[in-house]
Motif scaffolding. Structure first.
Motif, PDB file in Angstrom:
ATOM      1  N   LYS A 290     -74.175 -10.846 -18.747  1.00 17.53           N
ATOM      2  CA  LYS A 290     -72.863 -10.772 -18.106  1.00 17.53           C
ATOM      3  C   LYS A 290     -72.010 -11.903 -18.662  1.00 17.53           C
ATOM      4  O   LYS A 290     -72.448 -13.058 -18.709  1.00 17.53           O
ATOM      5  CB  LYS A 290     -72.995 -10.878 -16.593  1.00 17.53           C
ATOM      6  CG  LYS A 290     -73.718  -9.690 -16.003  1.00 17.53           C
ATOM      7  CD  LYS A 290     -73.805  -9.781 -14.497  1.00 17.53           C
ATOM      8  CE  LYS A 290     -74.531  -8.565 -13.952  1.00 17.53           C
ATOM      9  NZ  LYS A 290     -74.655  -8.611 -12.497  1.00 17.53           N
ATOM     10  N   TYR A 291     -70.794 -11.569 -19.044  1.00 18.24           N
ATOM     11  CA  TYR A 291     -69.898 -12.521 -19.685  1.00 18.24           C
ATOM     12  C   TYR A 291     -68.554 -12.535 -18.969  1.00 18.24           C
ATOM     13  O   TYR A 291     -68.138 -11.536 -18.393  1.00 18.24           O
ATOM     14  CB  TYR A 291     -69.693 -12.156 -21.155  1.00 18.24           C
ATOM     15  CG  TYR A 291     -70.965 -12.266 -21.950  1.00 18.24           C
ATOM     16  CD1 TYR A 291     -71.303 -13.453 -22.583  1.00 18.24           C
ATOM     17  CD2 TYR A 291     -71.848 -11.202 -22.054  1.00 18.24           C
ATOM     18  CE1 TYR A 291     -72.477 -13.576 -23.302  1.00 18.24           C
ATOM     19  CE2 TYR A 291     -73.027 -11.309 -22.764  1.00 18.24           C
ATOM     20  CZ  TYR A 291     -73.337 -12.494 -23.389  1.00 18.24           C
ATOM     21  OH  TYR A 291     -74.497 -12.607 -24.088  1.00 18.24           O
ATOM     22  N   VAL A 292     -67.884 -13.672 -19.031  1.00 17.87           N
ATOM     23  CA  VAL A 292     -66.575 -13.843 -18.422  1.00 17.87           C
ATOM     24  C   VAL A 292     -65.570 -14.091 -19.539  1.00 17.87           C
ATOM     25  O   VAL A 292     -65.777 -14.944 -20.391  1.00 17.87           O
ATOM     26  CB  VAL A 292     -66.573 -15.037 -17.440  1.00 17.87           C
ATOM     27  CG1 VAL A 292     -65.184 -15.248 -16.856  1.00 17.87           C
ATOM     28  CG2 VAL A 292     -67.596 -14.830 -16.344  1.00 17.87           C
TER      29      VAL A 292
ATOM     30  N   ARG B  82     -64.700  -9.811 -16.014  1.00 12.76           N
ATOM     31  CA  ARG B  82     -66.152  -9.905 -16.203  1.00 12.76           C
ATOM     32  C   ARG B  82     -66.633  -8.622 -16.863  1.00 12.76           C
ATOM     33  O   ARG B  82     -66.222  -7.534 -16.487  1.00 12.76           O
ATOM     34  CB  ARG B  82     -66.847 -10.127 -14.873  1.00 12.76           C
ATOM     35  CG  ARG B  82     -66.454 -11.466 -14.283  1.00 12.76           C
ATOM     36  CD  ARG B  82     -67.121 -11.746 -12.962  1.00 12.76           C
ATOM     37  NE  ARG B  82     -66.596 -12.968 -12.419  1.00 12.76           N
ATOM     38  CZ  ARG B  82     -67.075 -14.175 -12.676  1.00 12.76           C
ATOM     39  NH1 ARG B  82     -68.100 -14.323 -13.480  1.00 12.76           N
ATOM     40  NH2 ARG B  82     -66.529 -15.254 -12.150  1.00 12.76           N
TER      41      ARG B  82
ATOM     42  N   ASP C 268     -69.567 -21.468 -15.577  1.00 17.25           N
ATOM     43  CA  ASP C 268     -68.175 -21.821 -15.344  1.00 17.25           C
ATOM     44  C   ASP C 268     -67.954 -23.267 -14.924  1.00 17.25           C
ATOM     45  O   ASP C 268     -66.835 -23.761 -14.985  1.00 17.25           O
ATOM     46  CB  ASP C 268     -67.511 -20.868 -14.351  1.00 17.25           C
ATOM     47  CG  ASP C 268     -68.337 -20.612 -13.113  1.00 17.25           C
ATOM     48  OD1 ASP C 268     -69.573 -20.670 -13.198  1.00 17.25           O
ATOM     49  OD2 ASP C 268     -67.741 -20.353 -12.062  1.00 17.25           O
TER      50      ASP C 268
ATOM     51  N   GLU D 247     -59.647 -13.748 -14.501  1.00 17.14           N
ATOM     52  CA  GLU D 247     -60.894 -13.564 -15.217  1.00 17.14           C
ATOM     53  C   GLU D 247     -61.227 -12.089 -15.269  1.00 17.14           C
ATOM     54  O   GLU D 247     -60.880 -11.330 -14.371  1.00 17.14           O
ATOM     55  CB  GLU D 247     -62.038 -14.294 -14.526  1.00 17.14           C
ATOM     56  CG  GLU D 247     -61.918 -15.773 -14.532  1.00 17.14           C
ATOM     57  CD  GLU D 247     -63.102 -16.435 -13.865  1.00 17.14           C
ATOM     58  OE1 GLU D 247     -63.199 -17.637 -14.011  1.00 17.14           O
ATOM     59  OE2 GLU D 247     -63.910 -15.756 -13.205  1.00 17.14           O
TER      60      GLU D 247
ATOM     61  N   GLU E  13     -70.831 -17.149 -20.820  1.00 13.51           N
ATOM     62  CA  GLU E  13     -71.816 -16.404 -20.036  1.00 13.51           C
ATOM     63  C   GLU E  13     -71.578 -16.666 -18.553  1.00 13.51           C
ATOM     64  O   GLU E  13     -71.281 -17.793 -18.154  1.00 13.51           O
ATOM     65  CB  GLU E  13     -73.239 -16.831 -20.385  1.00 13.51           C
ATOM     66  CG  GLU E  13     -73.732 -16.301 -21.700  1.00 13.51           C
ATOM     67  CD  GLU E  13     -75.171 -16.683 -21.940  1.00 13.51           C
ATOM     68  OE1 GLU E  13     -76.055 -16.032 -21.351  1.00 13.51           O
ATOM     69  OE2 GLU E  13     -75.393 -17.635 -22.702  1.00 13.51           O
ATOM     70  N   GLU E  14     -71.732 -15.631 -17.750  1.00  8.41           N
ATOM     71  CA  GLU E  14     -71.579 -15.777 -16.305  1.00  8.41           C
ATOM     72  C   GLU E  14     -72.537 -16.852 -15.797  1.00  8.41           C
ATOM     73  O   GLU E  14     -73.683 -16.938 -16.228  1.00  8.41           O
ATOM     74  CB  GLU E  14     -71.860 -14.449 -15.619  1.00  8.41           C
ATOM     75  CG  GLU E  14     -71.470 -14.428 -14.163  1.00  8.41           C
ATOM     76  CD  GLU E  14     -71.591 -13.033 -13.582  1.00  8.41           C
ATOM     77  OE1 GLU E  14     -70.561 -12.443 -13.271  1.00  8.41           O
ATOM     78  OE2 GLU E  14     -72.734 -12.558 -13.450  1.00  8.41           O
TER      79      GLU E  14
ATOM     80  N   HIS F  39     -70.227  -6.657 -18.510  1.00  7.80           N
ATOM     81  CA  HIS F  39     -71.693  -6.634 -18.580  1.00  7.80           C
ATOM     82  C   HIS F  39     -72.048  -5.913 -19.870  1.00  7.80           C
ATOM     83  O   HIS F  39     -71.755  -4.731 -20.027  1.00  7.80           O
ATOM     84  CB  HIS F  39     -72.258  -5.906 -17.375  1.00  7.80           C
ATOM     85  CG  HIS F  39     -73.747  -5.882 -17.362  1.00  7.80           C
ATOM     86  ND1 HIS F  39     -74.451  -4.802 -16.920  1.00  7.80           N
ATOM     87  CD2 HIS F  39     -74.672  -6.793 -17.750  1.00  7.80           C
ATOM     88  CE1 HIS F  39     -75.746  -5.038 -17.021  1.00  7.80           C
ATOM     89  NE2 HIS F  39     -75.898  -6.242 -17.523  1.00  7.80           N
TER      90      HIS F  39
END
Length: 109
Positions: free
Chosen positions: A88-90, A4, A39, A2, A35-36, A6
């Motif tokens: 924050k995105y993954v 991450r 999951d 992953e 989006e964080e 921001h």
């Protein structure tokens, strides 16, 4: 694997281009952006939309809207990604190790 990111910029009218490569010779990998904190949700619910603009070196006439892509070994896609809001995105691979994300190539207005 992953990555991450921001994203805190405004205005939110920028597109990011990515080249996604499945760097394995066996099985496949799934590419998804969410989006964080989301999951644990189903991919269909959590995945952000993006546009596939090319595959294996060939550009499409029109972008194809997706929220998940599955690639076999050696395949690659060119995608456009736009964030709807700061946060924050993954950027994630699901499956066996071997998916490679090449860095953000450019930002378009």
């Amino acid at each position: 694997m992953e990555r991450r990111i921001h994203y805190s910029k405004r205005p939110l009218d920028k597109f990011f281009t990515f080249r996604v490569l499945c760097g394995t010779i066996e099985n496949e990998n799934t590419f998804i952006v969410y989006e964080e904190g989301r999951d644990e949700e189903f991919w269909d619910d959590a995945g952000l939309d993006f546009w596939v603009i090319g595959a294996d070196g060939v550009m499409f006439r029109k972008p194809v809207r997706k929220h998940i892509i599955v690639l076999a070994g050696g395949q690659r896609n060119e995608i456009l990604l736009q964030f709807d809001k700061p946060g924050k995105y993954v950027i994630s691979q699901q499956g066996i190790e071997g998916m490679q994300f090449l860095a953000c190539v450019t930002t378009l207005m």
